[in-house]
Design a protein around this motif. Structure first.
Motif, short mmCIF file in Angstrom:
data_model
loop_
_atom_site.label_atom_id
_atom_site.label_comp_id
_atom_site.label_asym_id
_atom_site.label_seq_id
_atom_site.Cartn_x
_atom_site.Cartn_y
_atom_site.Cartn_z
N THR A 108 35.39 45.00 37.30
CA THR A 108 36.07 45.66 38.40
C THR A 108 35.49 45.07 39.68
OG1 THR A 108 36.38 47.70 37.15
CG2 THR A 108 36.57 47.85 39.55
N ALA A 109 36.31 44.43 40.48
CA ALA A 109 35.85 43.78 41.71
C ALA A 109 36.64 44.34 42.88
CB ALA A 109 36.03 42.27 41.61
N GLU A 110 35.91 44.90 43.85
CA GLU A 110 36.55 45.54 45.00
C GLU A 110 36.07 44.87 46.28
OE1 GLU A 110 36.74 49.94 47.10
OE2 GLU A 110 36.23 49.79 44.97
N GLY A 117 39.85 41.25 46.18
CA GLY A 117 39.04 41.72 45.06
C GLY A 117 38.32 40.54 44.43
N ILE A 118 39.07 39.51 44.09
CA ILE A 118 38.53 38.24 43.59
C ILE A 118 39.16 37.13 44.42
CG2 ILE A 118 38.38 36.65 41.63
CD1 ILE A 118 38.68 39.09 39.78
N ILE A 136 40.30 42.98 33.56
CA ILE A 136 39.97 42.77 34.97
C ILE A 136 40.76 43.74 35.84
CG2 ILE A 136 39.90 41.08 36.85
CD1 ILE A 136 38.39 40.09 34.38
N GLU A 137 40.05 44.37 36.78
CA GLU A 137 40.71 45.13 37.84
C GLU A 137 40.21 44.57 39.16
OE1 GLU A 137 41.43 49.62 39.61
OE2 GLU A 137 40.06 49.34 37.93
N ALA A 138 41.11 44.06 39.97
CA ALA A 138 40.75 43.46 41.26
C ALA A 138 41.49 44.20 42.37
CB ALA A 138 41.12 41.98 41.28
N GLY A 146 44.69 41.33 45.87
CA GLY A 146 43.82 41.72 44.77
C GLY A 146 43.10 40.49 44.23
N ILE A 147 43.85 39.43 43.97
CA ILE A 147 43.30 38.14 43.56
C ILE A 147 43.93 37.07 44.44
CG2 ILE A 147 43.04 36.48 41.67
CD1 ILE A 147 43.50 38.81 39.72
N ALA A 179 45.87 43.85 39.36
CA ALA A 179 45.53 43.42 40.72
C ALA A 179 46.25 44.32 41.71
CB ALA A 179 45.92 41.96 40.93
#
Length: 195
Positions: A108-110, A117-118, A136-138, A146-147, A179
């Motif tokens: 999970t990238a915020e 996110g990414i 993956i959650e971005a 999100g990405i 995303a």
């Protein structure tokens, strides 16, 4: 580099939390030269760099960086930075995120305000990213993808890129990806890709 400690290695490097809860120590993975191939495993990493206005994890350099996901990994960055940031203002090098064990590894990238996110931080492009495994959650910060690109990014489109994928963002294999674009007053923010 983590918390001003540098490890020089190009493979079999495992980054993990050694403390309870989120760490504020950031990580930089540098594949400096074009021929460099760096492989790193994130194993149950939880980094919250929100108070430091830095990227939780930064990937830099002209080479190829591969991140293997093990366990549950959470990255939260401060303002103007992507959760998992690739190359600041440069579009050099590649980033591959994978999980050779199937879908057991997650990320999970915020991004902070204006950061993807990414991908790119604010006014930075997020390109040459491949996700080929893991869950993956971005989540982008305000007006960021999100990405892909951060808010306000202006990147020149690669003339050799397919018209449907100028950022060279590829999702394949067993990857499960969610995303979310950051809040946008004009509704022009992409979940994946450019701003």
């Amino acid at each position: 580099t983590q918390n001003e400690n540098t490890t020089v290695n190009d493979h079999d490097t495992i980054i993990t939390n050694r403390e309870e809860g989120a760490s504020s120590h950031t990580v930089t993975i540098d594949a400096k030269d074009e021929d460099d191939k760096v492989e790193v495993t994130l194993k149950d990493v939880n980094i919250d760099a929100n108070s430091r206005s830095e990227a939780a994890v930064s990937v830099t350099g002209k080479g190829d960086t591969t991140i293997e996901l093990d366990g549950d990994n959470e990255l939260k960055s401060g303002d103007y930075n992507a959760g998992l940031e690739k190359n600041g203002h440069e579009s050099e090098g590649t980033l591959t995120i994978k999980d050779d064990k199937g879908k057991d590894g997650s990320l999970t990238a915020e991004g902070g305000f204006g950061g993807a996110g990414i991908g790119g931080g604010i006014e930075s492009t997020g390109s040459n990213i491949t996700i080929r495994g893991g869950t993956i959650e971005a989540v982008g910060g305000s007006n960021a993808a999100g990405i892909g690109d951060g808010a306000g990014a202006w990147s020149e489109i690669d003339p050799d890129a397919p018209p449907s994928n100028p950022n060279h963002i590829i999702i394949s294999g067993d990857a499960e990806v969610e995303a979310k674009a950051g809040a946008s007053t004009g509704g022009k923010t992409a979940a994946i890709g450019g701003g």
